[in-house]
Design a protein around this motif. Sequence first.
Motif, short mmCIF file in Angstrom:
data_model
loop_
_atom_site.label_atom_id
_atom_site.label_comp_id
_atom_site.label_asym_id
_atom_site.label_seq_id
_atom_site.Cartn_x
_atom_site.Cartn_y
_atom_site.Cartn_z
N ASP A 183 0.69 -1.39 -0.17
CA ASP A 183 0.00 -0.35 -0.35
C ASP A 183 0.85 0.93 0.11
OD1 ASP A 183 -2.20 -1.79 0.43
OD2 ASP A 183 -2.06 -1.59 2.44
N ASP A 205 -0.12 1.67 -4.20
CA ASP A 205 -1.09 1.16 -3.42
C ASP A 205 -2.52 1.40 -4.94
OD1 ASP A 205 -3.36 1.11 -0.74
OD2 ASP A 205 -3.93 2.38 -2.07
N GLN A 206 -3.22 0.16 -4.28
CA GLN A 206 -4.11 0.39 -5.62
C GLN A 206 -4.97 1.10 -5.87
OE1 GLN A 206 -5.82 -3.43 -4.15
NE2 GLN A 206 -8.30 -2.61 -3.54
N GLU A 239 -0.16 -2.31 -7.67
CA GLU A 239 -1.24 -3.45 -7.51
C GLU A 239 -2.71 -2.60 -7.68
OE1 GLU A 239 -1.44 -5.11 -3.57
OE2 GLU A 239 -1.39 -2.79 -2.70
MG MG Z 1 -3.97 -2.92 -0.54
#
Ligand code: MG
Length: 294
Positions: A183, A205-206, A239
């Motif tokens: 993250d 982080d997504q 991600e």
């Molecule tokens: Mg995450």
Amino acid sequence: EAKSQGKSCARLFAPYMRENASSRLQLERDLRQALECNEFELNFQPLVRLPTRDLVGFEALIRWRHPQMGMVLPANFIELAEETGLIVPISLWVLRQACRQQVQWKRQFPDLRCLKISINVSRRQVMHSDLTADLAEVIAETGIAPRELKLEISESTIMEDAEHGIGLLNDLRRLGVEVAIDDFGTGFSSLSCLHRLPLDSLKIDQSFVGTMASSRESRMIVGTIIALAEQLGLDVVAEGIETELQQNLLSEMGCVLGQGFLYSPPVAIGDADAMLRKQFAAGNSLPLPVTGFA
Ligand code: MG
Ligand code: C2E
Ligand code: MG
Ligand code: MG
């Protein structure tokens, strides 16, 4: 081992009440029994090389198969597990299970040169448990190659007590395992701190990946993280990649590794097996190590 059907695991069917103390207590009571009742399982999400999609590893993600509620996601129980301390035995189970699975895959697919397995480390494991000793024990017990085990620690956890974090990361490095900051971009790292941390990779982080196609600011943050990783000699993993557009933007920016629904959601062991078999059938039988090729 066989699924426990013991009497101690029989439970009353109490209907769950909405958002109140008693439903929390009920959940806590269930969580206490979940381990001995074999209700946890791991799902595996592939980590791929962009843009070829070659499989380079899996992230193990815990799932709770609750007898009444069905599949419960970590967002609904990890915090409670942290608060009650149950996270410690649960995490040990995850670690052991993930390492066993990785070793079994290497046995099943002997041509696999390198297959990384990543696990998520909880806040309490970082702050209050003997993570290094537990790891040493599980590594010895399972025979996993330490460099093929990767621990994901969230940026906010590591930055909560940076001095402690540096000490822990040094111990982990001595064990030979890899460490990723999870993250990344949400936890306010100080740059002066970051360069002192013995790390292997940053996971973007997504939230930034998810908005990068529409937001110039997100693109800028992603680009900055990629450049930072490069400067620090770290791998970078994106991600939450859901679209080709996100993938292409990331590739253009120099991001080599990724994870997301575009490739696969987290899947059960059988489907992960099938992915490994397919990788072999396609002739890509030798996934390269994740580290050192960014
Ligand atoms: Mg995450
Ligand atoms: P994380 O480590 O950042 O894991 C990524 C989460 O994003 C996973 O959710 C995954 O299913 C989800 N995800 C993956 N690709 C996509 C995508 O393309 N789009 C979207 N929208 N989501 C995607 P999951 O499995 O529900 O896990 C949530 C969090 O719970 C994890 O975040 C991690 O912090 C924690 N967690 C999961 N398993 C464990 C565990 O075994 N131990 C500990 N301590 N924490 C865990
Ligand atoms: Mg993670
Ligand atoms: Mg993450």
